[in-house]
Write a protein that holds these residues in place. Structure first.
Motif, short mmCIF file in Angstrom:
data_model
loop_
_atom_site.label_atom_id
_atom_site.label_comp_id
_atom_site.label_asym_id
_atom_site.label_seq_id
_atom_site.Cartn_x
_atom_site.Cartn_y
_atom_site.Cartn_z
N VAL A 443 0.85 -1.18 0.00
CA VAL A 443 0.00 0.00 0.00
C VAL A 443 0.89 1.23 0.00
O VAL A 443 2.06 1.17 0.34
CB VAL A 443 -0.95 0.03 1.22
CG1 VAL A 443 -1.90 -1.15 1.21
CG2 VAL A 443 -0.17 0.08 2.52
N ASN A 444 0.30 2.36 -0.40
CA ASN A 444 1.00 3.64 -0.37
C ASN A 444 0.30 4.52 0.64
O ASN A 444 -0.71 5.15 0.34
CB ASN A 444 0.99 4.29 -1.76
CG ASN A 444 1.84 5.54 -1.80
OD1 ASN A 444 2.74 5.72 -0.99
ND2 ASN A 444 1.56 6.43 -2.75
N ALA A 445 0.79 4.55 1.87
CA ALA A 445 0.13 5.26 2.95
C ALA A 445 1.17 5.72 3.96
O ALA A 445 2.35 5.36 3.88
CB ALA A 445 -0.91 4.36 3.62
N ASP A 446 0.72 6.52 4.92
CA ASP A 446 1.58 6.99 5.99
C ASP A 446 1.81 5.82 6.95
O ASP A 446 0.89 5.38 7.64
CB ASP A 446 0.93 8.17 6.70
CG ASP A 446 1.88 8.83 7.70
OD1 ASP A 446 2.42 8.12 8.57
OD2 ASP A 446 2.04 10.05 7.64
N ALA A 447 3.04 5.34 7.02
CA ALA A 447 3.33 4.15 7.82
C ALA A 447 3.10 4.42 9.31
O ALA A 447 2.59 3.56 10.04
CB ALA A 447 4.77 3.69 7.59
N SER A 448 3.44 5.62 9.78
CA SER A 448 3.25 5.93 11.20
C SER A 448 1.77 5.95 11.56
O SER A 448 1.35 5.39 12.58
CB SER A 448 3.90 7.28 11.52
OG SER A 448 3.65 7.64 12.86
N GLN A 449 0.97 6.59 10.69
CA GLN A 449 -0.47 6.61 10.95
C GLN A 449 -1.07 5.21 10.84
O GLN A 449 -2.02 4.87 11.54
CB GLN A 449 -1.16 7.55 9.96
CG GLN A 449 -0.88 9.03 10.21
CD GLN A 449 -1.57 9.54 11.46
OE1 GLN A 449 -2.66 9.11 11.81
NE2 GLN A 449 -0.90 10.43 12.17
N PHE A 450 -0.52 4.40 9.94
CA PHE A 450 -1.00 3.02 9.81
C PHE A 450 -0.75 2.24 11.10
O PHE A 450 -1.63 1.54 11.60
CB PHE A 450 -0.30 2.34 8.63
CG PHE A 450 -0.53 0.86 8.53
CD1 PHE A 450 -1.74 0.36 8.08
CD2 PHE A 450 0.45 -0.05 8.91
CE1 PHE A 450 -1.97 -1.00 8.01
CE2 PHE A 450 0.24 -1.40 8.83
CZ PHE A 450 -0.98 -1.88 8.39
N GLU A 451 0.45 2.37 11.64
CA GLU A 451 0.75 1.67 12.90
C GLU A 451 -0.14 2.19 14.02
O GLU A 451 -0.62 1.41 14.86
CB GLU A 451 2.22 1.87 13.24
CG GLU A 451 3.17 1.16 12.27
CD GLU A 451 4.63 1.41 12.61
OE1 GLU A 451 4.88 2.18 13.56
OE2 GLU A 451 5.51 0.84 11.92
N THR A 452 -0.38 3.50 14.06
CA THR A 452 -1.26 4.06 15.08
C THR A 452 -2.67 3.51 14.94
O THR A 452 -3.34 3.19 15.94
CB THR A 452 -1.28 5.59 14.96
OG1 THR A 452 0.04 6.10 15.12
CG2 THR A 452 -2.18 6.21 16.02
N ALA A 453 -3.14 3.38 13.70
CA ALA A 453 -4.48 2.84 13.47
C ALA A 453 -4.56 1.39 13.97
O ALA A 453 -5.55 0.99 14.61
CB ALA A 453 -4.83 2.91 11.98
#
Length: 723
Positions: A443-453
């Motif tokens: 995926v192409n996304a914000d990795a930090s926000q992904f981990e937070t989610a």
């Protein structure tokens, strides 16, 4: 206060005007788009109808040609007297042929004088000459193959419907003319077929010869029609002789129509199909009428509501002078109560963080503090600031105003790397199961926000199980968003398994728990900000809101299915990208601060405390700092003497000219000083998601800032040397 009241009334007046002007403008734009779309749809319908009419006519004429060829083979080499002697049998054969083909009225065999030797209508045929008919005369002096004649009326004693002839030359072995074989074709056969395929209002179909003679026509004509080759229709066909699409007033009734035409291969015949432009406009009017049925009441209701709000506001403002003190006190109390309800959890977390910072500062002020303890307190302050920034990031992520930093990564690998941290977070009483795909799911996304989610969903599952149970993380590729009983991210238009996938579909990350489940009455509220079922101080109500905001801003969705007593499943869907887009892994940047060595920085910041902090930090590192508190004055400094500065470091959100405006003005004026921007929140950046400038996120560290400034300035020097 009075100025604010006047402004509110003026705003309501503008809103009332906009409630009428904006729908009208949108309706005009929609009308233009709809009209173009309606015309395109009509053209496609015309082309489809033309395909059917062309195929039908081609098969009809090919069938007639084969029938004439068969008749010619039957009588080939027969003298006329032999044909007359066999007339009864040939008559039955021709009659059988004409009866089997609905397009034929009759079939004929003529001698060289134009008299009928045999026909399918009468036996024996009357001694009558048809040498003056066009289908006979065309073959006397030359061999032209199949000839298609003009519409004719039967000659006495024959009766019945009008026809046009399709004929062939009868030749002897030496090639001399000995007669004609002819089939009388019924125009009404074509017109009946056209009536079946052109049943829509305003439909038009026709068939005619290349010289303009019309053979069949829908709507049916009560007279013969011949188009002028030099007229509008003739000139249009001459420009594109094989096929085309034109808008023209048809000569038979001067009705404007959109007409497509096509020539039948190997035959001097055109077929055409079309629609009256008035019928096309009627379709458009019907479509726009449907919009008006809903749009006018909605617009009127909105205008009436705004008018009511305007009058109500006027009334309230008239009473405000006499009751200002009491109302202000009441409003103040109501604001405090609402604020306490919405932000109790957030305030609790921030108070904890501030307590850590305050206590650390107090301890740092104590005399004779050891270096180990001083470093521990500084680390505590840095950690507290990081957690505060993360909480702010959650708030902005829900509002979809967080500037994300997308990168391509493998969801399965990233989830596997979080296993140990999740195990610590969830506790030993919770069993963690991970079902990861064998192939990469990128995926192409914000990795930090992904981990937070993921952490927020896992924490939510842990609390639903009261700290004991089983959580399953499942990652798989998905073409569509799975069916769900609850609205998708609070949006009912996206539920029900709708296919939203792009070229590569989605990557679905499902988090399932064995908790108490969510009652149906709460499913539609779980993504709301500040909504929580926990006690005050035990949750901010922002966890699932962050998941929702991150999913939407990343182009994905989040769904939930739950049954009371049987747990819940939260599924995060992110758009999948091609496997070849995975970048090479790079080592993390742990470089120390970079000395300024006299580098000149123009620092633009309207917050004086923050400006002084940044200026002091950069000065200690050897930078030469010029501090200006607004972008307008900063631009004036650059215009006056840009060579004084190596780099501009500017806040984005400032009164008047923003940092983005300053950067654009620097570019427009050709000033060669690079610009670095900083912000903690920017509406402009959140709408674009990326900016073609260096960006430092607040809160930032001085060493991080020094590295960015040094890199940008060094790039300027390198680019200048290359020139």
């Amino acid at each position: 206060m009075q100025g604010a009241q006047r402004n509110s009334l003026r705003l309501l007046q503008w809103m009332m005007a906009a409630s009428l002007a904006l729908p009208i403008a949108l309706f005009a734009i929609a009308a233009s788009i709809s009209y173009t779309s309606t015309k395109d749809i009509a053209d496609r319908e015309i082309e489809r109808t033309l395909d059917v009419a062309h195929e039908h006519a081609l098969k009809v004429f090919e069938t007639i040609d084969r029938s004439l060829a068969e008749i010619n083979e039957v009588v080939r080499g027969m003298p006329d007297d032999i044909i007359r002697s066999r007339e009864p049998g040939l008559h039955r054969r021709l009659k059988q042929l004409s009866d089997s083909l609905p397009q034929l009225k009759s079939a004929w065999i003529f001698d060289a004088d134009g008299k009928s030797l045999v026909n399918s209508l009468a036996s024996p045929p009357p001694a009558q000459s048809f040498a003056d008919r066009d289908y006979f005369a065309a073959h006397v002096d030359q061999t032209i193959g199949s000839y298609i004649g003009v519409p004719l009326t039967p000659r006495q004693p024959y009766q019945g419907a009008r026809f046009f002839g399709v004929s062939r030359r009868r030749g002897s072995d030496d090639g001399s003319f000995i007669g004609v074989i002819q089939a009388s074709v019924l125009p009404e056969y074509f017109e009946s077929f056209y009536a079946r395929i052109g049943s829509d209002p305003g439909s038009f179909l026709a068939m005619g010869r290349t010289d303009g003679v019309v053979l069949a026509h829908l709507p049916r004509l009560d007279r013969d029609l011949r188009l002028d080759p030099n007229g509008p229709v003739g000139r249009s066909i001459a420009a594109h002789p094989e096929h085309g699409l034109i808008t023209i007033a048809w000569p038979s009734d001067e009705v404007e129509r959109r007409i497509g035409y096509r020539r039948i291969a190997e035959y001097p015949i055109y077929v055409s199909a079309g629609l009256e432009t008035s019928a096309i406009r009627a379709r458009w009017f019907a479509t726009m009428g449907q919009h008006l049925v809903f749009g006018i009441p909605a617009t009127a209701l909105l205008f009436l509501l705004l008018a009511f709000a305007f009058r109500r506001t006027q009334h309230l403002q008239a009473e405000a002078a006499a009751r200002r003190e009491a109302e202000e006190a009441l409003k103040h109390s109501q604001r405090l109560e609402a604020l306490g309800q919405l932000t109790g959890g957030v305030a609790h977390d921030f108070n904890n963080l501030l307590t850590v910072i305050r206590a650390s500062v107090d301890l740092l002020n104590r005399p004779q503090l050891s270096e180990e303890r001083r470093q521990r307190y500084i680390t505590a302050i840095a950690d507290a600031v990081g957690r505060a920034a993360k909480l702010t990031s959650q708030l902005l992520a829900f509002a979809r105003r967080q500037t994300l930093k997308p990168e391509v990564f493998d969801v399965g690998a990233r989830l596997q790397s979080l296993h140990d941290m999740l195990a610590t977070l969830l506790g030993p009483a919770i069993e963690i199961a991970m079902r990861l795909p064998a192939e990469p799911c990128l995926v192409n996304a914000d990795a930090s926000q992904f981990e937070t989610a993921l952490i927020n969903m896992a924490t939510n599952a842990r609390d639903a199980m009261h700290g004991k149970g089983r959580i399953v993380f499942n990652v798989e590729a998905a073409a569509t968003i799975a069916d769900t009983r609850a609205p998708v991210s609070g949006n009912p238009d996206l539920s029900g398994g709708r296919d939203l996938a792009g070229k590569h579909g989605f990557v679905g990350i499902a988090v399932s728990d064995t908790g108490i489940g969510i009652p149906a009455t709460r499913l539609e509220r779980i993504f709301e900000p500040f909504f929580t079922t926990k006690q005050i101080g035990h949750g901010t109500g922002l966890g699932l809101s962050q998941v929702f905001g991150f999913a939407r801003q990343s182009g994905g969705e989040v769904t939930v299915t739950s049954e009371v007593g049987h747990g819940s499943t939260f599924s995060l869907y992110l758009p999948r990208v091609a496997p070849d887009l995975l970048p090479q892994r790079q080592a993390p940047n742990t470089a120390p601060a970079v000395a300024g060595s006299g580098m000149s920085v123009l620092l633009v910041e309207d917050n004086i405390e923050l400006a002084n902090f940044a200026a002091d930090g950069l000065t200690e590192l050897g930078y030469s700092v010029t501090l200006i508190d607004n972008a307008t004055d900063a631009l004036a400094e650059l215009v006056m003497d840009a060579d004084r500065f190596d780099v501009v470091f500017s806040d984005i959100v400032m009164p008047g000219m923003t940092g983005l405006d300053l950067a654009q003005a620097v570019r427009d004026r050709g000033i060669g000083v690079p610009v670095v921007l900083t912000t903690g929140y920017s509406e402009a950046l959140s709408q674009d998601g990326k900016v073609d400038l260096e960006l430092v996120q607040k809160p930032y560290a001085i060493d991080q800032l020094s590295r960015v400034l040094h890199r940008v300035a060094r790039r300027r020097v390198r680019d200048g040397a290359a020139e």
